[in-house]
Design a protein around this motif. Structure first.
Motif, short mmCIF file in Angstrom:
data_model
loop_
_atom_site.label_atom_id
_atom_site.label_comp_id
_atom_site.label_asym_id
_atom_site.label_seq_id
_atom_site.Cartn_x
_atom_site.Cartn_y
_atom_site.Cartn_z
N LEU A 147 0.83 -1.20 0.00
CA LEU A 147 0.00 0.00 0.00
C LEU A 147 0.87 1.26 0.00
O LEU A 147 0.62 2.20 -0.77
N LEU A 148 1.90 1.28 0.83
CA LEU A 148 2.80 2.43 0.87
C LEU A 148 3.53 2.59 -0.45
O LEU A 148 3.64 3.70 -0.99
N TYR A 149 4.03 1.50 -1.00
CA TYR A 149 4.73 1.50 -2.29
C TYR A 149 3.84 2.10 -3.39
O TYR A 149 4.25 3.02 -4.11
N LYS A 150 2.63 1.60 -3.50
CA LYS A 150 1.71 2.08 -4.54
C LYS A 150 1.31 3.53 -4.30
O LYS A 150 1.17 4.30 -5.25
N THR A 151 1.17 3.92 -3.04
CA THR A 151 0.82 5.30 -2.71
C THR A 151 1.92 6.24 -3.17
O THR A 151 1.65 7.29 -3.76
N ILE A 152 3.17 5.88 -2.92
CA ILE A 152 4.30 6.74 -3.32
C ILE A 152 4.35 6.87 -4.84
O ILE A 152 4.51 7.98 -5.36
N LEU A 153 4.19 5.77 -5.56
CA LEU A 153 4.21 5.85 -7.03
C LEU A 153 3.05 6.71 -7.54
O LEU A 153 3.21 7.47 -8.50
N HIS A 206 3.95 10.33 -7.06
CA HIS A 206 4.89 10.75 -8.09
C HIS A 206 4.16 11.12 -9.38
O HIS A 206 4.57 12.03 -10.09
N ARG A 207 3.08 10.39 -9.69
CA ARG A 207 2.29 10.68 -10.89
C ARG A 207 1.32 11.83 -10.67
O ARG A 207 0.69 12.29 -11.60
N GLY A 208 1.16 12.25 -9.42
CA GLY A 208 0.25 13.35 -9.12
C GLY A 208 -1.17 12.91 -8.87
O GLY A 208 -2.09 13.72 -8.88
N GLY A 227 2.08 16.04 -10.30
CA GLY A 227 3.07 15.11 -9.78
C GLY A 227 4.46 15.66 -9.94
O GLY A 227 4.67 16.86 -10.12
N LEU A 228 5.42 14.77 -9.85
CA LEU A 228 6.81 15.18 -10.02
C LEU A 228 7.09 15.50 -11.48
O LEU A 228 6.46 14.92 -12.37
N PRO A 229 8.03 16.41 -11.75
CA PRO A 229 8.44 16.63 -13.14
C PRO A 229 8.89 15.31 -13.76
O PRO A 229 9.38 14.42 -13.05
N THR A 230 8.73 15.15 -15.05
CA THR A 230 8.96 13.88 -15.75
C THR A 230 10.29 13.24 -15.39
O THR A 230 10.35 12.05 -15.08
N GLU A 231 11.38 14.02 -15.43
CA GLU A 231 12.70 13.46 -15.16
C GLU A 231 12.81 12.98 -13.71
O GLU A 231 13.36 11.93 -13.43
N LEU A 232 12.28 13.79 -12.79
CA LEU A 232 12.33 13.39 -11.39
C LEU A 232 11.41 12.21 -11.11
O LEU A 232 11.71 11.38 -10.25
N ASP A 245 10.76 7.02 -9.21
CA ASP A 245 10.13 5.70 -9.32
C ASP A 245 11.17 4.59 -9.28
O ASP A 245 11.00 3.58 -8.59
N ASN A 246 12.26 4.78 -10.01
CA ASN A 246 13.32 3.76 -10.01
C ASN A 246 13.95 3.62 -8.63
O ASN A 246 14.22 2.51 -8.18
N TYR A 247 14.15 4.75 -7.95
CA TYR A 247 14.74 4.71 -6.62
C TYR A 247 13.82 3.98 -5.64
O TYR A 247 14.26 3.15 -4.86
N VAL A 248 12.52 4.30 -5.71
CA VAL A 248 11.55 3.65 -4.82
C VAL A 248 11.53 2.15 -5.08
O VAL A 248 11.58 1.34 -4.14
N ARG A 249 11.48 1.75 -6.34
CA ARG A 249 11.47 0.31 -6.68
C ARG A 249 12.70 -0.38 -6.12
O ARG A 249 12.60 -1.45 -5.50
#
Length: 151
Positions: free
Chosen positions: A17-23, A26-28, A50-55, A60-64
């Motif tokens: 749930l936390l993982y999906k919430t963070i992603l 990021h998408r806003g 959400g976050l700017p595209t590059e961020l 997302d990669n960092y969270v994964r």
């Protein structure tokens, strides 16, 4: 989600749930944007949220990677991991605001006491993340960055 419902979830369910919430953050995405209201969606279709595209890609990669890295951690590390990522989710929610559009600067400064508490591999990881983030914005990476000096 109410505290009562959270207590009924298993640890893996809370992590997911936390993982999906963070992603989603990021998408806003948030509760307001999940409304099936065509007028709302049309009105906000032209805004970057959400976050700017590059961020977003970097985040997302960092969270994964972080969630994968902590799949088999001990219970004490798991509690700290969940607490810190929940704090991150709360911070990013406040910084993105209700509509998911950044309100000012994203992120926060790490104090020197927090940095000193990090393990060596965490310091290296933080340094690599800083280099990646600076490279995204076209910032020049200086000798002070490499030496770790704070300005």
């Amino acid at each position: 989600m109410s505290k009562l419902l959270m207590n009924q979830l298993t640890h893996p369910q809370r992590v997911r749930l936390l993982y999906k919430t963070i992603l989603r953050l990021h998408r806003g995405e948030n509760k307001l944007q999940n409304i099936n209201n065509a007028n709302f969606k049309q009105k906000h279709a032209n805004f970057d949220i959400g976050l700017p595209t590059e961020l977003r890609a970097l985040g997302d990669n960092y969270v994964r990677d972080e969630f994968r890295r902590h799949l088999k951690c001990n219970p004490m590390e798991a509690q700290l991991f969940m607490t810190e990522w929940a704090r991150y989710a709360s911070t990013i929610t406040q910084q993105l605001g209700l509509r998911g559009k950044p309100k000012g600067e994203l992120g926060e400064q790490l104090d020197s006491q927090s940095v000193e508490m990090l393990k060596d591999d965490q310091v290296v990881q933080l340094y690599e993340l800083m280099l990646a983030a600076k490279g995204l914005h076209g910032d020049t990476i200086t000798a002070d960055d490499v030496r770790g000096s704070n300005k």
